[in-house]
Design a protein around this motif. Structure first.
Motif, short mmCIF file in Angstrom:
data_model
loop_
_atom_site.label_atom_id
_atom_site.label_comp_id
_atom_site.label_asym_id
_atom_site.label_seq_id
_atom_site.Cartn_x
_atom_site.Cartn_y
_atom_site.Cartn_z
N PRO A 116 9.38 -18.73 7.63
CA PRO A 116 9.44 -17.40 8.26
C PRO A 116 10.71 -17.11 9.04
O PRO A 116 11.12 -15.96 9.17
N ALA A 117 11.37 -18.13 9.58
CA ALA A 117 12.53 -17.90 10.42
C ALA A 117 13.84 -17.86 9.63
O ALA A 117 14.92 -17.91 10.21
N THR A 118 13.77 -17.78 8.33
CA THR A 118 14.97 -17.84 7.50
C THR A 118 15.20 -16.51 6.77
O THR A 118 14.28 -15.70 6.64
N PRO A 119 16.41 -16.28 6.27
CA PRO A 119 16.68 -15.06 5.49
C PRO A 119 15.82 -14.96 4.23
O PRO A 119 15.59 -13.85 3.73
N TRP A 120 15.36 -16.10 3.73
CA TRP A 120 14.52 -16.06 2.54
C TRP A 120 13.24 -15.28 2.79
O TRP A 120 12.74 -14.57 1.92
N ALA A 121 12.69 -15.42 3.99
CA ALA A 121 11.49 -14.67 4.32
C ALA A 121 11.77 -13.18 4.39
O ALA A 121 10.93 -12.34 4.02
N GLU A 122 12.97 -12.82 4.85
CA GLU A 122 13.34 -11.40 4.95
C GLU A 122 13.41 -10.76 3.56
O GLU A 122 12.87 -9.67 3.34
N VAL A 123 14.07 -11.42 2.62
CA VAL A 123 14.21 -10.82 1.30
C VAL A 123 12.89 -10.84 0.53
O VAL A 123 12.67 -10.01 -0.36
N SER A 124 12.01 -11.78 0.87
CA SER A 124 10.72 -11.84 0.15
C SER A 124 9.88 -10.59 0.40
O SER A 124 8.99 -10.29 -0.39
N ARG A 125 10.20 -9.84 1.46
CA ARG A 125 9.44 -8.62 1.76
C ARG A 125 9.68 -7.54 0.72
O ARG A 125 8.82 -6.69 0.50
N TRP A 126 10.88 -7.54 0.11
CA TRP A 126 11.11 -6.55 -0.95
C TRP A 126 11.12 -7.17 -2.34
O TRP A 126 11.34 -6.46 -3.33
N GLN A 127 10.84 -8.45 -2.43
CA GLN A 127 10.72 -9.08 -3.74
C GLN A 127 9.28 -8.94 -4.24
O GLN A 127 8.54 -9.91 -4.39
N ARG A 128 8.91 -7.72 -4.49
CA ARG A 128 7.57 -7.42 -4.97
C ARG A 128 7.63 -6.14 -5.81
O ARG A 128 8.56 -5.34 -5.67
N CYS A 129 6.65 -5.96 -6.66
CA CYS A 129 6.71 -4.86 -7.61
C CYS A 129 5.30 -4.50 -8.05
O CYS A 129 4.44 -5.37 -8.18
N SER A 130 5.06 -3.22 -8.31
CA SER A 130 3.76 -2.77 -8.80
C SER A 130 3.70 -2.91 -10.31
O SER A 130 4.72 -2.99 -11.00
#
Length: 633
Positions: free
Chosen positions: A263-277
């Motif tokens: 959670p404390a890394t940039p990977w967690a930040e980008v995972s918020r928009w790494q999603r799709c319907s």
């Protein structure tokens, strides 16, 4: 002092002009790599400055630059379309990359915890489980932050610059067990693959790469200006310390993972928009049906214990046509000692389900596991390719190598495992290739591990060439597909004949239809599956709404699982110089329909790739949910 750019540019222009003249006057004779090397050597004669020498790899980019920046000069050479096609063919780098008829692009998913704990599996914290950072595809993926759009867009651009057609692309997604990743990420990943192909090579792709990189910068990722590579702003010392603890057995990959990607890394930040319907995914798939770069095949890898109807329906929704399945060995007792945790009937069921869903099956087989000998490995391989419970379409042969940080290190240090000597391993692979049926393609014989990563085991990168040379020297008959495929040979399809090989699995009768020349070279094939009772469901074939508990197969319908025409890739809507775009695929489909009708089937379905839907519609197939089908008169 290196040559001035203008001096080298003019040298390349003179070389291109000389090459055009040579092509215009030369009607016959080979113009292979050796010829072009001699041509470059002749151009460099008398030029003392080595940095101003003409090299083959620089000629194709110089050709693209000349057409773009000096159109008047290019027009003055009066190069017609046929001559230009010959020029590009001669300058094309590494033609083998599209010798199978399509451009293959390998994409790596991001690092992620793995549900398995296999003792032979590497645990490189920079990579998804089982992959190492120095493997070529992994290096490219890390430079792109494992972003699917950046990986595909960058790769097709490079292939195009090397002179390869990229309008037909086969996508291979690697990265451990695919179903371990969150569902929203899996949909996003697939959608970005298609979006990269849809944007193609033009301004949309340039803008797409720029916008995506801006997103990563905003999330906290930085760019190494010297090497032009992306990297996460993590503490290198922490990563080194964690990797050392993983290698020592103090931490598992999954236990160390949150400290680098949590959670404390940039990977967690980008995972918020790494999603799709699902709707967004279907939209980019529909666009790809007519895109400049079309997806003609899409594969994912998984474990046998992760194969069930619900998972396979979800793979079809992503556009998947092939599943790579980590079998490693059909001897379950051997796997039990490696913490594999997979029962024999699980492997059997996985093959049956994959076949009933129409997927092409690529099995991974690992020789030299603890307890194995070359003799038992050969028996294991023969069982894999001939037992009706298995019989994959493709095989990757991965001889076991010892990698630091794996549980196998303990076996090695205690003397309970040793790597095969080179002669043992080559002898085994020679016998395995000779035992391969004509419907199976051996895609690989060795992992792309760097020699420095291998503690013990094979370090020979060109193992396959050695194996095939020995087969030819011993004049052993080889039926395996890759050994027979036409590849870059100049033969045309005029002397071809169509023949059919029948074989049986526990759930189907399989028919392998193939175009072969008099010399035995393979120009194309089709895989036709005729499911049998009681393995198939009784509900209507190919329901438009997927039923997670069912399969799409039924006893009165057939399934085309693959159509492939070999030869150097030809562009869409253009006639090829070899086998492609000469009607061989159409005739294979028509023959498959004739055979299905004679077998009493009322329809034929096809597990088409997204980018081939239009092709099958032109052959009389209709969209039917996640498949296409054609009713037989």
């Amino acid at each position: 002092m290196p040559a001035e750019p203008d001096i080298l540019r003019e040298a390349l222009t003179r070389a291109l002009a000389a090459l055009v003249t040579e092509l215009r006057t030369r009607a016959e004779g080979p113009m292979d790599d050796q010829w072009i090397v001699r041509f470059c050597r002749e151009q460099n004669r008398g030029v003392s400055d080595v940095s101003a020498h003409v090299k083959k790899r620089a000629l194709l980019p110089a050709y693209w630059d000349l057409k773009r920046s000096r159109p008047d000069l290019w027009r003055s050479w009066n190069v017609d379309d046929e001559l230009e096609a010959r020029l590009v063919s001669v300058l094309q780098a590494k033609p083998r990359r599209t010798a199978s008829g399509v451009a293959t692009v390998t994409v790596i998913a991001k690092p992620w915890p793995c549900s398995g704990s296999c003792r032979f599996c590497p645990s490189d914290l920079r990579m998804p489980k089982s992959y190492l950072a120095d493997e070529p595809a992994c290096q490219r993926a890390e430079q792109c932050l494992f972003d699917p759009y950046l990986q595909v867009s960058s790769r097709i651009r490079v292939l195009a610059q090397l002179g390869h057609p990229v309008d037909k692309v086969e996508l291979i997604v690697l990265g451990g067990t695919w179903t371990d990743y969150p569902e929203a990420y899996r949909r996003w990943f697939a959608a970005e693959l298609f979006r990269a192909l849809n944007d193609g090579l033009g301004d949309a792709a340039t803008l797409g790469r720029r916008n995506r990189r801006r997103q990563y910068e905003q999330a906290g990722f930085t760019l190494w200006q010297e090497e032009r590579e992306w990297t996460a702003p993590s503490d290198p010392q922490l990563r080194t310390e964690l990797q050392a603890r993983v290698n020592a057995g103090e931490l598992t990959y999954n236990e160390a993972f949150p400290q680098l990607y949590g959670p404390a890394t940039p990977w967690a930040e980008v995972s918020r928009w790494q999603r799709c319907s699902s709707n967004a995914l279907r939209a980019v798939q529909t666009m790809n049906e007519t895109a400049p770069c079309r997806c003609v095949g899409l594969s994912f890898e998984t474990r046998p214990d992760c194969v069930d109807p619900e998972t396979l329906w979800s793979l079809r929704e992503l556009g998947c046509t092939k599943v790579q399945i980590g079998v490693q060995s059909t001897d379950v007792s051997r796997l039990d000692g490696l913490s594999r945790g997979i029962a024999g009937e699980t492997i059997d069921d996985a093959f049956a389900l994959l076949r009933l869903f129409g997927f092409k099956i690529q099995a991974h087989q690992m020789a030299n596991l603890p307890g194995a000998t070359p003799a038992t490995d050969l028996d294991d391989y023969r069982r894999l390719v001939s037992d009706p419970r298995f019989e994959p379409d493709e095989v990757k042969l991965y001889p076991c190598s010892l990698i630091e940080g794996t549980g196998l290190v303990e076996n090695y240090r205690e003397g309970r495992w040793r790597p095969y000597e080179t002669e043992e391993l080559v002898g085994l692979l020679v016998n395995e290739l000779a035992a391969t049926p004509r419907f199976v393609r051996v895609s690989r014989m060795v992992r792309d591990f760097s020699a420095k990563d291998i503690v013990a085991g094979n370090r020979q990168a060109n193992l396959r060439q050695d194996v095939e040379r020995r087969l030819r020297d011993r004049d052993l008959p080889v039926q395996e597909i890759r050994f027979r495929e036409v590849a870059l040979a100049p033969e045309g399809p005029s002397d071809l004949r169509l023949r059919t090989l029948r074989y049986f699995t526990t759930v189907s009768e399989e028919r392998f239809l193939e175009w072969v020349a008099e010399d035995g070279t393979l120009h194309g094939f089709l895989r036709l599956s005729l499911p049998v009772l009681p393995a198939v469901a009784t509900e209507p074939v190919l329901p438009a709404v997927a039923r997670p508990s069912s399969t799409p197969a039924r006893a009165d319908a057939a399934m085309i699982r693959e159509v492939h025409v070999y030869g150097r890739a030809a562009r869409l809507d253009q006639e090829g110089q070899w086998s492609q775009h000469r009607g061989l695929g159409r005739e294979l489909v028509e023959e498959a329909c004739r055979q299905a009708r004679a077998a009493g089937r009322v329809s034929v379905a096809v597990i088409s790739a997204v980018g081939t839907r239009g092709y099958y519609r032109a052959l009389g197939f209709e969209d039917d949910g996640l498949y296409q089908r054609r009713f037989l008169d």
